[in-house]
Write a protein that holds these residues in place. Structure first.
Motif, short mmCIF file in Angstrom:
data_model
loop_
_atom_site.label_atom_id
_atom_site.label_comp_id
_atom_site.label_asym_id
_atom_site.label_seq_id
_atom_site.Cartn_x
_atom_site.Cartn_y
_atom_site.Cartn_z
N ASP A 120 0.81 -1.23 0.00
CA ASP A 120 0.00 0.00 0.00
C ASP A 120 0.84 1.27 0.00
N THR A 121 2.13 1.13 0.25
CA THR A 121 2.96 2.32 0.42
C THR A 121 3.91 2.57 -0.76
N TYR A 122 3.99 1.63 -1.70
CA TYR A 122 4.93 1.80 -2.81
C TYR A 122 4.51 3.00 -3.68
N SER A 123 5.49 3.83 -4.01
CA SER A 123 5.24 4.95 -4.91
C SER A 123 5.32 4.48 -6.36
N LYS A 124 4.87 5.33 -7.28
CA LYS A 124 4.93 4.97 -8.70
C LYS A 124 6.38 4.69 -9.14
N PRO A 125 7.37 5.52 -8.76
CA PRO A 125 8.76 5.20 -9.14
C PRO A 125 9.25 3.86 -8.57
N GLU A 126 8.80 3.53 -7.36
CA GLU A 126 9.19 2.24 -6.77
C GLU A 126 8.58 1.08 -7.55
N TRP A 127 7.31 1.21 -7.94
CA TRP A 127 6.67 0.18 -8.76
C TRP A 127 7.42 0.03 -10.09
N ASP A 128 7.73 1.15 -10.71
CA ASP A 128 8.41 1.11 -12.02
C ASP A 128 9.78 0.45 -11.90
N ALA A 129 10.48 0.72 -10.80
CA ALA A 129 11.80 0.12 -10.59
C ALA A 129 11.69 -1.39 -10.39
N MET A 130 10.68 -1.80 -9.63
CA MET A 130 10.47 -3.24 -9.41
C MET A 130 10.13 -3.94 -10.72
N GLU A 131 9.28 -3.29 -11.53
CA GLU A 131 8.90 -3.88 -12.81
C GLU A 131 10.10 -4.00 -13.73
N GLU A 132 10.95 -2.98 -13.75
CA GLU A 132 12.13 -3.01 -14.61
C GLU A 132 13.07 -4.13 -14.18
N LYS A 133 13.28 -4.28 -12.87
CA LYS A 133 14.17 -5.34 -12.37
C LYS A 133 13.56 -6.70 -12.65
N TYR A 134 12.26 -6.82 -12.48
CA TYR A 134 11.56 -8.08 -12.74
C TYR A 134 11.72 -8.49 -14.20
N SER A 135 11.56 -7.53 -15.09
CA SER A 135 11.68 -7.79 -16.53
C SER A 135 13.10 -8.21 -16.89
N ARG A 136 14.06 -7.60 -16.23
CA ARG A 136 15.46 -7.88 -16.55
C ARG A 136 15.94 -9.19 -15.95
N GLU A 183 -0.70 -4.81 -22.24
CA GLU A 183 0.58 -5.44 -21.86
C GLU A 183 1.08 -4.91 -20.51
N ARG A 184 0.79 -3.63 -20.24
CA ARG A 184 1.23 -3.02 -18.97
C ARG A 184 0.52 -3.69 -17.80
N ILE A 185 -0.76 -3.91 -17.94
CA ILE A 185 -1.53 -4.56 -16.89
C ILE A 185 -1.07 -6.00 -16.71
N GLU A 186 -0.87 -6.71 -17.83
CA GLU A 186 -0.43 -8.10 -17.76
C GLU A 186 0.90 -8.23 -17.02
N ARG A 187 1.83 -7.33 -17.31
CA ARG A 187 3.14 -7.40 -16.68
C ARG A 187 3.02 -7.12 -15.17
N HIS A 188 2.19 -6.16 -14.81
CA HIS A 188 1.99 -5.87 -13.39
C HIS A 188 1.38 -7.08 -12.68
N ASP A 194 3.95 -13.49 -9.03
CA ASP A 194 5.19 -14.20 -8.77
C ASP A 194 5.67 -14.04 -7.33
N ARG A 195 5.10 -13.08 -6.60
CA ARG A 195 5.47 -12.89 -5.19
C ARG A 195 4.43 -13.43 -4.24
N MET A 196 3.40 -14.02 -4.79
CA MET A 196 2.34 -14.60 -3.98
C MET A 196 2.72 -15.96 -3.43
N ASP A 197 1.97 -16.39 -2.43
CA ASP A 197 2.02 -17.77 -1.98
C ASP A 197 1.74 -18.68 -3.17
N LEU A 198 2.47 -19.81 -3.25
CA LEU A 198 2.35 -20.72 -4.38
C LEU A 198 0.91 -21.18 -4.61
#
Length: 252
Positions: A120-136, A183-188, A194-198
């Motif tokens: 609930d506290t992640y900012s937009k830049p933090e989300w974008d950084a996580m998505e970029e790292k996830y993609s890479r 595609e943006r929604i799908e990636r999110h 991928d971080r959820m309980d299995l």
């Protein structure tokens, strides 16, 4: 999506009849050729499970290939097809067997409490950084076998209708559809899944992507119906909240 699911179920029924016939003739070569026709969708499911394990740091890249599991599935199905009592059971039987093969080989994944405690506290830049790292680092489908190279299998179609299900929520989904690329929604969605309980992730994927009923998923997962219902409800809630916090609040 519903038409595609119905088509798959019909193909599975027809394939079951032929597989039983080839097994009764001890014709493993023809059995394998027939089985290969229905393998791509299972291959994609295995690839997604392996990619999630890589993303979560539970598996090193290159340690396993989807072929490692689908090759074993050929043997499992040939040896155990007598366990399938009728043509309607083949589809769920395949996913149950491959789930067992995966879970025998992969380290158990843990719920990412740090990620979800702070969602609930992640900012937009933090989300974008996580998505970029996830993609890479973690995302990206395994390369399909040449004979399975169907581009339509490379992406899961996470429609917002799978997450936003009430009338009020559907209005939010329409707002998202109008302002974001699919595609943006799908990636999110995949990043959060991928971080959820299995259990939650697998139930959501089997229900939305593979078209299984909740009773069928309970059988595949060796779980009770109430456990499956609870996991699906929790997965939807987490995804809905993350989408609202990241995209809808920022767009106001």
């Amino acid at each position: 999506m519903e038409t595609e699911i119905n088509d798959i179920r019909l193909i599975m029924k027809e394939t079951y009849t032929r597989l039983v016939s080839f097994k009764s003739e001890n014709n493993q070569e023809s059995f394998n050729k027939e089985f290969l026709k229905i393998l791509p969708k299972i291959y994609r499911y295995v690839a997604k499970r392996l990619n999630s394990a890589v993303s979560n740091g539970k598996l090193n890249k290159g340690m396993f290939n989807p072929n490692d599991f689908t090759d074993q599935l050929f043997i499992e199905v040939y040896d155990n097809i007598a366990e399938i009592k009728d043509e309607n059971e083949l589809h769920a039987f395949l996913f149950k067997k491959v789930d067992q093969l995966l879970e025998d080989s992969l380290v158990e994944e843990e719920f990412d409490h740090v990620f979800f405690d702070n969602i609930d506290t992640y900012s937009k830049p933090e989300w974008d950084a996580m998505e970029e790292k996830y993609s890479r680092d973690g995302d990206g489908d395994f390369v399909m076998l040449e004979e399975m190279d169907d581009k339509s299998l490379n992406k899961d179609n996470y429609i917002l209708d799978h997450v936003f299900i009430t009338d009020e929520e559907k209005e939010l989904a329409q707002k998202l559809d109008a302002s974001l690329h699919k595609e943006r929604i799908e990636r999110h969605v995949q990043l959060v899944l991928d971080r959820m309980d299995l259990g939650m992730r697998t139930v959501f994927q089997l229900f939305t992507n593979e078209g299984f009923t909740l009773n069928e998923i309970a059988n595949i997962r060796d779980a009770t119906l109430s456990e499956v219902e609870k996991d699906l409800k929790k997965a939807r809630k987490i995804l809905r909240n993350s989408i609202e916090k990241r995209f809808l609040i920022d767009s106001n």
